[in-house]
Design a protein around this motif. Structure first.
Motif, PDB file in Angstrom:
ATOM      1  N   LEU A 126     -50.427   9.560  23.481  1.00 33.76           N
ATOM      2  CA  LEU A 126     -49.025   9.681  23.894  1.00 33.76           C
ATOM      3  C   LEU A 126     -48.651  11.071  24.412  1.00 33.76           C
ATOM      4  CD1 LEU A 126     -46.863   7.707  21.296  1.00 33.76           C
ATOM      5  CD2 LEU A 126     -47.605   7.007  23.568  1.00 33.76           C
ATOM      6  N   ALA A 127     -49.643  11.915  24.633  1.00 31.99           N
ATOM      7  CA  ALA A 127     -49.319  13.286  25.062  1.00 31.99           C
ATOM      8  C   ALA A 127     -48.359  13.319  26.266  1.00 31.99           C
ATOM      9  CB  ALA A 127     -50.600  14.063  25.340  1.00 31.99           C
ATOM     10  N   PRO A 128     -48.549  12.457  27.263  1.00 30.73           N
ATOM     11  CA  PRO A 128     -47.651  12.530  28.434  1.00 30.73           C
ATOM     12  C   PRO A 128     -46.199  12.138  28.112  1.00 30.73           C
ATOM     13  CG  PRO A 128     -49.632  11.247  28.927  1.00 30.73           C
ATOM     14  CD  PRO A 128     -49.610  11.463  27.458  1.00 30.73           C
ATOM     15  N   LEU A 129     -45.985  11.459  26.990  1.00 27.55           N
ATOM     16  CA  LEU A 129     -44.624  10.983  26.674  1.00 27.55           C
ATOM     17  C   LEU A 129     -43.959  11.830  25.600  1.00 27.55           C
ATOM     18  CD1 LEU A 129     -45.194   7.105  26.567  1.00 27.55           C
ATOM     19  CD2 LEU A 129     -44.675   8.568  28.518  1.00 27.55           C
ATOM     20  N   ARG A 130     -44.484  13.030  25.366  1.00 25.51           N
ATOM     21  CA  ARG A 130     -44.042  13.817  24.214  1.00 25.51           C
ATOM     22  C   ARG A 130     -42.547  14.136  24.210  1.00 25.51           C
ATOM     23  NH1 ARG A 130     -43.513  19.088  24.766  1.00 25.51           N
ATOM     24  NH2 ARG A 130     -44.405  19.618  22.760  1.00 25.51           N
ATOM     25  N   ASP A 131     -41.915  14.207  25.391  1.00 26.88           N
ATOM     26  CA  ASP A 131     -40.494  14.578  25.442  1.00 26.88           C
ATOM     27  C   ASP A 131     -39.550  13.386  25.566  1.00 26.88           C
ATOM     28  OD1 ASP A 131     -41.027  17.299  25.173  1.00 26.88           O
ATOM     29  OD2 ASP A 131     -41.552  17.439  27.310  1.00 26.88           O
TER      30      ASP A 131
END
Ligand SMILES: Nc1ncnc2c1ncn2[C@@H]1O[C@H](COP(=O)(O)OP(=O)(O)O)[C@@H](O)[C@H]1O
Ligand SMILES: [Mg+2]
Length: 340
Positions: A126-131
Motif C-alpha cells: 500500500l505504499a502508493p496509497l499512504r496519504d
C-alpha cells in the motif's frame, strides 16, 4: 503458544462460551469455525482479554494473561495483533496515520515510526496509497491497512475475526494469501475466526468447530474435511463440497441402473492425499471384476494435496461389491453406499 483453559463467558443470562480448552501451537494458522452466534467473536476476544472471561485462564507464550494487571497487561497485549471484519480504521487518519497509531501509543520516536510504517506499507502493498483516507480506498485495501496496523508492534500472535467476511471472493483470496505470507515470513501464530469453510480450506493448518459455545470437533484441516464427525461440521463442509448429487446426475444413474442386467450400487467415495482414486478404481475392476461408471466427481486441493469426492456406479456380484468396498476403506477412502 495460546492456551485456553476452561473458558466460560456469560453475558447476563446468555452462555456464550461453555468451557473451552484449546492449545494453539507456535507458528500455525489455527482456524475456528462456527455458525453465527456460536461464540466465535467471544472466543477470539478473550485471547487478548478484550472480553474478560467469566471463568478460565488464557495463556500466551506461557504467561497467564488473566492474572496480569495494568500496565503489564497492556504490554502483553502488544504481542497480540488483531484484525476485524469491518476494519475499524480511523476515518480522520490517512493510511499512514492509521498504521502509525499503535506505534505512537507505544511511545516509539517519530522517525522510527515513519520508518516502520514505510516497511509495513511496503509489506502489504500500500505504499502508493499512504496519504489516502479510508473513505478513498477499497475494502481489500482497508483490510491491508488493518493487517499492517495489527503487525506494527511486531506481535507474536495475530487474531483475525472474520477479516474477509465483508470482502468478495477474489479479494478474500488475496487477503488470506497475505495472512499466510506473514505467518510464514515472521513465524507468526494466526488465530483465524470464520463462518466460511472456504477460508479454513485455503489457509488453516488445524481447525476447531465451535457450536453453541463448545468445541465439538477439532483436528487437521484435511482430517476434518474428509472425516467430519459432527452434523454441524458436515454441514459446514457441505458449503464447500456439496454432497447432494445434481438432479440430472440422479436421473442418469436411474437410467443406467434400470437398463442393467447385473445389480448395481452407487458408491460415494471421499478421498484425500497422494493416493488418488484412479489406480484404486482400476484395481477394483481387475481384482473384483466390477464394472464401473464414474457418474459425478469433483477434485479440489487442500494444503497442496488432492481432495475430492466421486460418485461411482459399480456393478458386479454381491460378494465382489462388498469386498471392493472393504478394499477401498482399507485404502483410507471413505465410502458410503448410496441409494438413488
Ligand atoms: N456483549 C454481549 N452481550 C450480550 N450477549 C452477547 C454479547 N456478545 C455476544 N453475545 C451473545 O453471545 C452469543 C455468541 O455471540 P458471538 O460470540 O458474537 O458469536 P459469533 O461471533 O460466533 O457469531 C450470541 O448468542 C450473542 O447474541
Ligand atoms: Mg462474530
Amino acid at each position: 503458544m495460546v492456551e485456553l483453559q476452561g473458558i466460560v463467558q456469560h453475558y447476563g443470562g446468555v452462555q456464550a462460551l461453555r468451557g473451552i480448552d484449546l492449545a494453539i501451537r507456535p507458528g500455525e494458522v489455527y482456524g475456528v469455525i462456527g455458525r453465527s452466534g456460536a461464540g466465535k467473536s467471544s472466543l477470539v476476544r478473550t485471547i487478548n482479554l478484550l472480553n474478560r472471561p467469566t471463568a478460565g485462564r488464557v495463556l500466551v507464550d506461557g504467561q497467564d494473561l488473566t492474572a496480569l494487571r495494568e500496565p503489564r497487561l497492556r504490554e502483553a497485549r502488544r504481542s497480540i495483533g488483531m484484525v476485524f471484519q469491518h476494519f475499524n480504521l480511523l476515518s480522520s487518519r490517512t493510511v499512514h496515520g492509521n498504521v502509525a497509531l499503535p506505534l505512537e501509543l507505544a511511545g516509539i520516536a517519530p522517525l522510527e515510526v515513519k520508518r516502520r510504517v514505510g516497511e509495513l506499507l511496503d509489506l502489504v502493498g500500500l505504499a502508493p496509497l499512504r496519504d489516502r483516507y479510508p473513505a478513498q480506498i477499497s475494502g481489500g485495501q482497508k483490510q491491508r491497512v488493518g493487517i499492517a496496523r495489527a503487525l506494527a508492534n511486531r506481535p507474536r500472535v495475530l487474531l483475525s475475526d472474520e477479516a474477509t467476511s465483508a470482502l468478495d471472493p477474489e479479494t478474500t483470496r488475496s487477503i488470506l494469501a497475505l495472512l499466510r505470507q506473514v505467518n510464514r515470513d515472521f513465524g507468526l501464530t494466526v488465530v483465524l475466526i470464520t463462518h466460511q469453510m472456504q477460508v479454513i480450506k485455503q489457509v488453516a493448518d488445524r481447525v476447531a468447530v465451535l457450536d453453541a459455545g463448545r468445541v465439538v470437533e477439532e483436528g487437521g484441516v484435511i482430517q476434518v474435511f474428509t472425516h467430519p464427525r459432527e452434523a454441524v461440521t458436515r454441514s459446514l463442509v457441505e458449503d464447500v463440497v456439496p454432497q447432494a448429487l445434481p438432479e440430472s446426475v440422479v436421473a442418469r444413474i436411474r437410467a443406467l441402473m434400470s437398463g442393467a442386467a447385473t445389480p448395481g450400487q452407487l458408491l460415494r467415495l471421499a478421498f484425500a492425499g497422494e493416493g488418488s482414486d484412479q489406480p484404486l478404481l482400476s484395481e477394483l475392476v481387475r481384482r473384483y471384476g466390477l464394472d464401473l461408471n464414474i457418474v459425478h466427481g469433483q477434485v479440489d486441493e487442500i494444503q497442496g494435496r488432492p481432495f475430492g469426492s466421486l460418485a461411482v456406479l459399480a456393478r458386479g456380484a454381491r460378494e465382489s461389491l462388498a469386498a471392493a468396498v472393504d478394499h477401498l476403506r482399507l485404502a483410507g477412502v471413505r465410502v458410503e453406499v448410496a441409494h438413488v
